[in-house]
Design a protein around this motif. Sequence first.
Motif, PDB file in Angstrom:
ATOM      1  N   TYR A 297     -68.802  89.519  54.098  1.00 29.16           N
ATOM      2  CA  TYR A 297     -69.895  90.238  54.762  1.00 29.16           C
ATOM      3  C   TYR A 297     -69.558  90.500  56.222  1.00 29.16           C
ATOM      4  O   TYR A 297     -68.577  89.985  56.761  1.00 29.16           O
ATOM      5  CB  TYR A 297     -71.191  89.432  54.641  1.00 29.16           C
ATOM      6  N   HIS A 298     -70.420  91.294  56.852  1.00 28.27           N
ATOM      7  CA  HIS A 298     -70.225  91.606  58.269  1.00 28.27           C
ATOM      8  C   HIS A 298     -70.910  90.609  59.185  1.00 28.27           C
ATOM      9  O   HIS A 298     -70.468  90.411  60.318  1.00 28.27           O
ATOM     10  CB  HIS A 298     -70.743  93.027  58.573  1.00 28.27           C
ATOM     11  N   ALA A 299     -71.984  89.989  58.718  1.00 27.87           N
ATOM     12  CA  ALA A 299     -72.708  89.045  59.580  1.00 27.87           C
ATOM     13  C   ALA A 299     -73.599  88.140  58.731  1.00 27.87           C
ATOM     14  O   ALA A 299     -74.002  88.498  57.614  1.00 27.87           O
ATOM     15  CB  ALA A 299     -73.561  89.791  60.610  1.00 27.87           C
TER      16      ALA A 299
ATOM     17  N   SER B 269     -70.261  80.332  59.549  1.00 25.18           N
ATOM     18  CA  SER B 269     -70.074  81.749  59.837  1.00 25.18           C
ATOM     19  C   SER B 269     -69.138  81.950  61.025  1.00 25.18           C
ATOM     20  O   SER B 269     -68.255  82.818  61.001  1.00 25.18           O
ATOM     21  CB  SER B 269     -71.427  82.421  60.105  1.00 25.18           C
ATOM     22  N   PHE B 270     -69.324  81.143  62.070  1.00 25.25           N
ATOM     23  CA  PHE B 270     -68.406  81.224  63.212  1.00 25.25           C
ATOM     24  C   PHE B 270     -66.978  80.946  62.772  1.00 25.25           C
ATOM     25  O   PHE B 270     -66.042  81.664  63.142  1.00 25.25           O
ATOM     26  CB  PHE B 270     -68.807  80.215  64.294  1.00 25.25           C
ATOM     27  N   MET B 271     -66.803  79.869  61.979  1.00 23.97           N
ATOM     28  CA  MET B 271     -65.468  79.489  61.540  1.00 23.97           C
ATOM     29  C   MET B 271     -64.836  80.540  60.637  1.00 23.97           C
ATOM     30  O   MET B 271     -63.618  80.662  60.557  1.00 23.97           O
ATOM     31  CB  MET B 271     -65.524  78.129  60.845  1.00 23.97           C
ATOM     32  N   ALA B 272     -65.690  81.322  59.957  1.00 22.11           N
ATOM     33  CA  ALA B 272     -65.203  82.416  59.121  1.00 22.11           C
ATOM     34  C   ALA B 272     -64.948  83.686  59.929  1.00 22.11           C
ATOM     35  O   ALA B 272     -64.435  84.675  59.385  1.00 22.11           O
ATOM     36  CB  ALA B 272     -66.210  82.709  58.007  1.00 22.11           C
ATOM     37  N   GLY B 273     -65.313  83.665  61.220  1.00 28.85           N
ATOM     38  CA  GLY B 273     -65.093  84.835  62.061  1.00 28.85           C
ATOM     39  C   GLY B 273     -66.113  85.933  61.857  1.00 28.85           C
ATOM     40  O   GLY B 273     -65.784  87.115  61.944  1.00 28.85           O
ATOM     41  N   ARG B 274     -67.373  85.523  61.599  1.00 26.81           N
ATOM     42  CA  ARG B 274     -68.425  86.512  61.424  1.00 26.81           C
ATOM     43  C   ARG B 274     -69.577  86.196  62.379  1.00 26.81           C
ATOM     44  O   ARG B 274     -70.041  85.043  62.440  1.00 26.81           O
ATOM     45  CB  ARG B 274     -68.950  86.510  59.985  1.00 26.81           C
ATOM     46  N   PRO B 275     -70.064  87.190  63.106  1.00 29.90           N
ATOM     47  CA  PRO B 275     -71.191  86.966  64.025  1.00 29.90           C
ATOM     48  C   PRO B 275     -72.460  86.625  63.254  1.00 29.90           C
ATOM     49  O   PRO B 275     -72.556  86.883  62.045  1.00 29.90           O
ATOM     50  CB  PRO B 275     -71.326  88.301  64.758  1.00 29.90           C
ATOM     51  N   VAL B 276     -73.425  86.044  63.961  1.00 27.66           N
ATOM     52  CA  VAL B 276     -74.676  85.630  63.329  1.00 27.66           C
ATOM     53  C   VAL B 276     -75.861  86.298  64.009  1.00 27.66           C
ATOM     54  O   VAL B 276     -75.832  86.561  65.214  1.00 27.66           O
ATOM     55  CB  VAL B 276     -74.849  84.096  63.372  1.00 27.66           C
ATOM     56  N   LEU B 277     -76.874  86.567  63.230  1.00 24.29           N
ATOM     57  CA  LEU B 277     -78.168  87.033  63.736  1.00 24.29           C
ATOM     58  C   LEU B 277     -79.183  85.982  63.333  1.00 24.29           C
ATOM     59  O   LEU B 277     -79.531  85.864  62.149  1.00 24.29           O
ATOM     60  CB  LEU B 277     -78.523  88.401  63.144  1.00 24.29           C
ATOM     61  N   ILE B 278     -79.614  85.175  64.307  1.00 20.37           N
ATOM     62  CA  ILE B 278     -80.461  84.017  64.019  1.00 20.37           C
ATOM     63  C   ILE B 278     -81.642  83.989  64.982  1.00 20.37           C
ATOM     64  O   ILE B 278     -81.695  84.744  65.953  1.00 20.37           O
ATOM     65  CB  ILE B 278     -79.667  82.695  64.126  1.00 20.37           C
TER      66      ILE B 278
ATOM     67  N   LYS C 114     -75.003  86.013  72.568  1.00 23.90           N
ATOM     68  CA  LYS C 114     -74.618  87.375  72.938  1.00 23.90           C
ATOM     69  C   LYS C 114     -73.610  87.369  74.074  1.00 23.90           C
ATOM     70  O   LYS C 114     -72.694  88.207  74.116  1.00 23.90           O
ATOM     71  CB  LYS C 114     -75.864  88.184  73.327  1.00 23.90           C
ATOM     72  N   GLU C 115     -73.755  86.414  75.004  1.00 23.15           N
ATOM     73  CA  GLU C 115     -72.830  86.324  76.134  1.00 23.15           C
ATOM     74  C   GLU C 115     -71.402  86.055  75.660  1.00 23.15           C
ATOM     75  O   GLU C 115     -70.434  86.454  76.311  1.00 23.15           O
ATOM     76  CB  GLU C 115     -73.266  85.197  77.074  1.00 23.15           C
ATOM     77  N   LYS C 116     -71.267  85.388  74.519  1.00 24.07           N
ATOM     78  CA  LYS C 116     -69.951  85.045  73.982  1.00 24.07           C
ATOM     79  C   LYS C 116     -69.495  86.040  72.919  1.00 24.07           C
ATOM     80  O   LYS C 116     -68.444  85.850  72.304  1.00 24.07           O
ATOM     81  CB  LYS C 116     -69.994  83.632  73.390  1.00 24.07           C
ATOM     82  N   LYS C 117     -70.285  87.069  72.689  1.00 25.88           N
ATOM     83  CA  LYS C 117     -70.029  88.041  71.627  1.00 25.88           C
ATOM     84  C   LYS C 117     -69.798  87.341  70.293  1.00 25.88           C
ATOM     85  O   LYS C 117     -68.886  87.664  69.537  1.00 25.88           O
ATOM     86  CB  LYS C 117     -68.836  88.933  71.985  1.00 25.88           C
ATOM     87  N   ALA C 118     -70.661  86.330  70.035  1.00 26.80           N
ATOM     88  CA  ALA C 118     -70.586  85.585  68.786  1.00 26.80           C
ATOM     89  C   ALA C 118     -71.797  85.867  67.904  1.00 26.80           C
ATOM     90  O   ALA C 118     -71.828  85.457  66.747  1.00 26.80           O
ATOM     91  CB  ALA C 118     -70.484  84.094  69.067  1.00 26.80           C
TER      92      ALA C 118
ATOM     93  N   TRP D 175     -66.722  91.299  68.163  1.00 28.44           N
ATOM     94  CA  TRP D 175     -67.760  90.310  67.845  1.00 28.44           C
ATOM     95  C   TRP D 175     -67.247  89.276  66.843  1.00 28.44           C
ATOM     96  O   TRP D 175     -67.576  88.081  66.941  1.00 28.44           O
ATOM     97  CB  TRP D 175     -69.002  91.018  67.296  1.00 28.44           C
ATOM     98  N   CYS D 176     -66.428  89.717  65.904  1.00 29.21           N
ATOM     99  CA  CYS D 176     -65.833  88.772  64.954  1.00 29.21           C
ATOM    100  C   CYS D 176     -64.910  87.794  65.665  1.00 29.21           C
ATOM    101  O   CYS D 176     -64.921  86.589  65.370  1.00 29.21           O
ATOM    102  CB  CYS D 176     -65.070  89.524  63.869  1.00 29.21           C
ATOM    103  N   GLN D 177     -64.130  88.298  66.597  1.00 32.08           N
ATOM    104  CA  GLN D 177     -63.226  87.421  67.350  1.00 32.08           C
ATOM    105  C   GLN D 177     -64.020  86.434  68.203  1.00 32.08           C
ATOM    106  O   GLN D 177     -63.651  85.262  68.321  1.00 32.08           O
ATOM    107  CB  GLN D 177     -62.303  88.258  68.243  1.00 32.08           C
ATOM    108  N   GLY D 178     -65.129  86.903  68.770  1.00 29.63           N
ATOM    109  CA  GLY D 178     -65.982  86.015  69.564  1.00 29.63           C
ATOM    110  C   GLY D 178     -66.571  84.905  68.714  1.00 29.63           C
ATOM    111  O   GLY D 178     -66.624  83.739  69.140  1.00 29.63           O
ATOM    112  N   ALA D 179     -67.001  85.244  67.499  1.00 32.05           N
ATOM    113  CA  ALA D 179     -67.554  84.240  66.590  1.00 32.05           C
ATOM    114  C   ALA D 179     -66.472  83.247  66.182  1.00 32.05           C
ATOM    115  O   ALA D 179     -66.693  82.028  66.179  1.00 32.05           O
ATOM    116  CB  ALA D 179     -68.144  84.925  65.358  1.00 32.05           C
TER     117      ALA D 179
END
Length: 389
Positions: free
Chosen positions: A286-288, A305-314, A324-328, A358-362
């Motif tokens: 998935y994308h997020a 999700s972070f460890m998988a390299g996917r940003p989160v919407l929580i 958001k500051e970390k683009k995660a 954003w994926c790299q940030g996560a």
Amino acid sequence: MQSTAKKKILVFIDWYLPGYKAGGPVRSMANMTGHLSGEFDFYIVTRNNEYGETAPYTDTIADSWNDLMPGVKVWYCSEGKASLTVWKHLIKTTSSDVVYINGVYSPKFSLLPLIAARLRRFKHVIVAPRGMLAGSAINVKKGKKQLFLKAAQWLRLYKNVQWHVTNQAEAEQVRQQIDPQAQTTIANNLPRKVTTPFTPVVKAEGTVRLCLPARVAPEKNTLYAIQCLKDLPGSIQVELDLYGQIYNQAYWQECLAEIELLPANITVKHKGFIQPEEIPATIKEYHALFLPTRGENFGHVILESFMAGRPVLISDQTPWRSLKEKKAGWDLPLEEIQQFSAVINELATMNQSTFDQWCQGAWQMGQESANDVALLDQYRKLFGVKLVF
């Protein structure tokens, strides 16, 4: 460095491996033993059945110590066998240095072990509230829980207990609900021991695939997640896949009713339940991650999700903040549902290059959490190991 003496930790927890349906507490203990079983001997006392089920496990020896892995033995207690006498016997015969109790409300696996340790005049007792003292948790069966907490205060049930909390907010909850002078030690939950390499995923402009791997329940805000999708523009395509147990059929019917009202460009499907070890690979498809939870003490799936390299919407009701500051990812207030909708639209319209950032940030956030040496030292201190540097 820690001392060379290998201490014994006697753990009481309602559900443990091979179970997984109880969620966070099981994962927290499994991660702890995964990281520290080489330094400590863990003796884990738990039920001989899965959460929500009555049938016993078929591959365990009940009421006896099972060797789960090096450094970890598990006592699978049969139904009706939990008692003060048995718990006192286990405290004595294991010669443990620490009694570690998960949770506060379970009569058999939280309260009885505490009383048993008291009766044996055991000195080093640690209680991990596991988010059960948060307002959102107390509000479920509120009357019974408030009565218990008042009784615990009056009886000084937790006198001289050390509390294992995961953050300062949880420490404040302990002081508010149990004892203003409570002794608390902060050590955040450990991630899975295994890390995974960064894996990109194709992202076309105008589309986004979201997953919500958590039980379908009011606490996880499944209905809210669906409602966030109803006012999205028709120019984008959004898929939301739900993975998790359905325990409340009435709540699920509400969710289905909302799904029926969604426009054709929005798709929501329930994909059943996946095993915990399948979650990292699933998230990568998935994308997020989308989890507008009402409250998490930690949120293991968020770290997954972070460890998988996917940003989160929580939601902003977890320890994971300022994402958001970390683009995660994004941590938003539940009172502002339109903000969730706006971020989903933003995700959908992202091109590959922006999305990859954003994926790299996560992923970077996941790597930092998974390789936190200082966090392991916090656990060593929690269990009374003197560190020498």
